[in-house]
Scaffold this active site. Structure first.
Site, PDB file in Angstrom:
ATOM      1  N   GLY A  84       0.799  -1.221   0.000  1.00 34.05           N
ATOM      2  CA  GLY A  84       0.000   0.000   0.000  1.00 34.05           C
ATOM      3  C   GLY A  84       0.834   1.274   0.000  1.00 34.05           C
ATOM      4  O   GLY A  84       0.325   2.349   0.268  1.00 34.05           O
TER       5      GLY A  84
ATOM      6  N   ASP B 205       4.333  -1.597 -13.998  1.00 33.28           N
ATOM      7  CA  ASP B 205       4.917  -2.132 -12.755  1.00 33.28           C
ATOM      8  C   ASP B 205       5.678  -3.427 -13.014  1.00 33.28           C
ATOM      9  O   ASP B 205       6.783  -3.630 -12.504  1.00 33.28           O
ATOM     10  CB  ASP B 205       3.825  -2.402 -11.713  1.00 33.28           C
TER      11      ASP B 205
HETATM   12  C1  GLA Z   1      -0.536   1.598 -11.024  1.00 31.62           C
HETATM   13  C2  GLA Z   1      -0.752   0.576 -12.144  1.00 31.62           C
HETATM   14  C3  GLA Z   1       0.200   0.847 -13.310  1.00 31.62           C
HETATM   15  C4  GLA Z   1       0.118   2.310 -13.752  1.00 31.62           C
HETATM   16  C5  GLA Z   1       0.236   3.248 -12.559  1.00 31.62           C
HETATM   17  C6  GLA Z   1      -0.003   4.695 -12.928  1.00 31.62           C
HETATM   18  O1  GLA Z   1       0.731   1.441 -10.456  1.00 31.62           O
HETATM   19  O2  GLA Z   1      -0.542  -0.730 -11.649  1.00 31.62           O
HETATM   20  O3  GLA Z   1      -0.107  -0.015 -14.372  1.00 31.62           O
HETATM   21  O4  GLA Z   1      -1.059   2.553 -14.483  1.00 31.62           O
HETATM   22  O5  GLA Z   1      -0.676   2.918 -11.528  1.00 31.62           O
HETATM   23  O6  GLA Z   1       0.982   5.181 -13.762  1.00 31.62           O
END
Ligand code: GLA
Length: 382
Positions: free
Chosen positions: A122, A172
């Site tokens: 988180g 990510d």
């Molecule tokens: C989260 C999502 C990513 C991306 C970011 C914003 O981390 O998992 O895929 O969209 O938000 O940039």
């Protein structure tokens, strides 16, 4: 105790045996390019020191037993007929990866698996992506397969969209799987072209936790996504990646104001991310910092994903850093962390400014860490 030692001790306590395979995958912090990934655009993360590790002792034909050492929780299921767990949470990241591997034709063995990590959940540093990527590495190794980092990332992303049901982009997982130590990674989220950008030693990346927990994020995330899709459809393009400032100007008044603003943020951040990659490659922290400040303002005014605490934290850091560098809220939004980039000589000034002037919503001192870009995921023992 190191994370690896904690993992091995926990494994021995849970199963009375030693693992055969160990894999690791780092968390990430996104320097710039926010909510651009699912718009087929650009983002530029770095991998960070905190990571997730998994240890595995395969046993053909057995169920897969999983121990989440940090939570004192466990799971057990047949990998051949895996289905979502009703309680959700970490179990569905694990089950989701197994399910996607199965769909990809990989024979996932059962056995004993343990998970431990150093990324607080988180806090916007992608603990779930790092779990998915580390686990994919370990299970592929057990099946005797070795995949390209990008393919591992894309499978891990599908796993997050599957059982957990988060409509995330690929930022990510690619950041966790495909980064190189000492480098930022410019990702073209459509073509999947990757550019490693070396970061000179005297550049520091600082991450400050606002202490604002990201509540209700999934709903807001999916709403933003839908607004972006609406804007792209109105402009007649497949994704906002294909729209430019002229199309945006032409859409003003016709497209509803909210979707128009979301589009302005995404189009702007796509441009800023590419410019920031050039600036960083040229060791130009003045331009990089300006682009980060602009990105924060755009997230605040147009994408509406910042909160008063991250606004004030970014403002404080920007003042302390001066022209050579900058700060912005990073990640999905609605709190989480602020990332800053600066010369190392500025770190103490910036840290002191934050500690003297910022308090979390609970009145506590914020967590401040300085990161060096870490290496992407790997199998480290087998
Ligand atoms: C989260 C999502 C990513 C991306 C970011 C914003 O981390 O998992 O895929 O969209 O938000 O940039």
């Amino acid at each position: 105790m190191s994370l690896s030692a904690r993992l091995r001790t926990g494994f021995a306590e849970a199963y009375g045996a030693a693992p055969l395979i160990e894999a690791r995958a780092p968390g990430r912090v996104n320097l710039i390019g926010e909510h651009t990934d699912y718009n087929d655009g650009f983002a530029m993360p770095v991998a960070i020191g905190p990571e997730t590790r998994v240890a595995f002792l395969p046993e053909a034909g057995a169920d897969l037993r999983v121990a989440a050492l940090d939570f004192g929780e466990s799971d057990c299921f047949d990998p051949a007929t895996v289905s979502p767990h009703t309680e959700g949470g970490w179990r569905n990241y694990v089950r989701g990866v197994v399910d996607e591997l199965r769909r990809a034709g990989v024979a996932v063995p059962g056995g004993a698996l343990a998970i431990a990590g150093s990324i607080a959940r988180g806090t916007g540093l992608s603990s779930s992506a790092s779990l998915e990527v580390a686990l994919t590495h370990a299970l592929l190794a057990a099946a005797g397969q070795s995949w390209r980092a990008l393919d591992i990332a894309l499978l891990a992303q599908r796993a997050e969209c599957g059982f957990p049901g988060v409509r995330c982009g690929n930022l990510d997982q690619i950041a966790s799987a495909a980064t190189t130590a000492g480098h930022a990674l410019l990702i073209d989220c459509r073509s999947l072209a990757l550019r490693q950008i070396p970061l000179p030693d005297d550049i520091a990346i600082m991450i400050v936790q606002s202490g604002v927990r990201r509540g209700l994020v999934d709903g807001e995330y999916n709403t933003r996504r839908a607004e972006c899709e609406r804007a792209a459809a109105f402009m007649g393009v497949a994704a906002l990646r294909d729209a430019d400032e002229a199309m945006l100007a032409a859409a003003q008044g016709g497209l509803d104001e909210r979707a128009w603003r979301r589009a302005r943020h995404v189009i702007g951040d796509n441009r800023r991310t590419r410019e920031a990659a050039e600036a960083l490659a040229a060791d130009d922290l003045i331009a990089t910092g300006r682009l980060m400040r602009e990105s924060h303002l755009s997230q605040a005014a147009d994408f509406a994903i910042t909160v008063p605490h991250t606004d004030s934290l970014a403002g404080l850091l920007n003042t302390a850093i001066g022209d050579e560098g900058g700060a912005r809220q990073t990640g999905g939004g609605f709190g989480g962390a602020v990332v800053a980039i600066m010369r190392r000589a500025r770190v103490e000034t910036a840290r002191n400014a934050v500690l003297a002037n910022y308090r979390t919503p609970d009145g506590a001192l914020p967590d401040v860490r300085v990161e060096t870009p870490a290496a992407g995921a790997a199998v480290i023992a087998r």
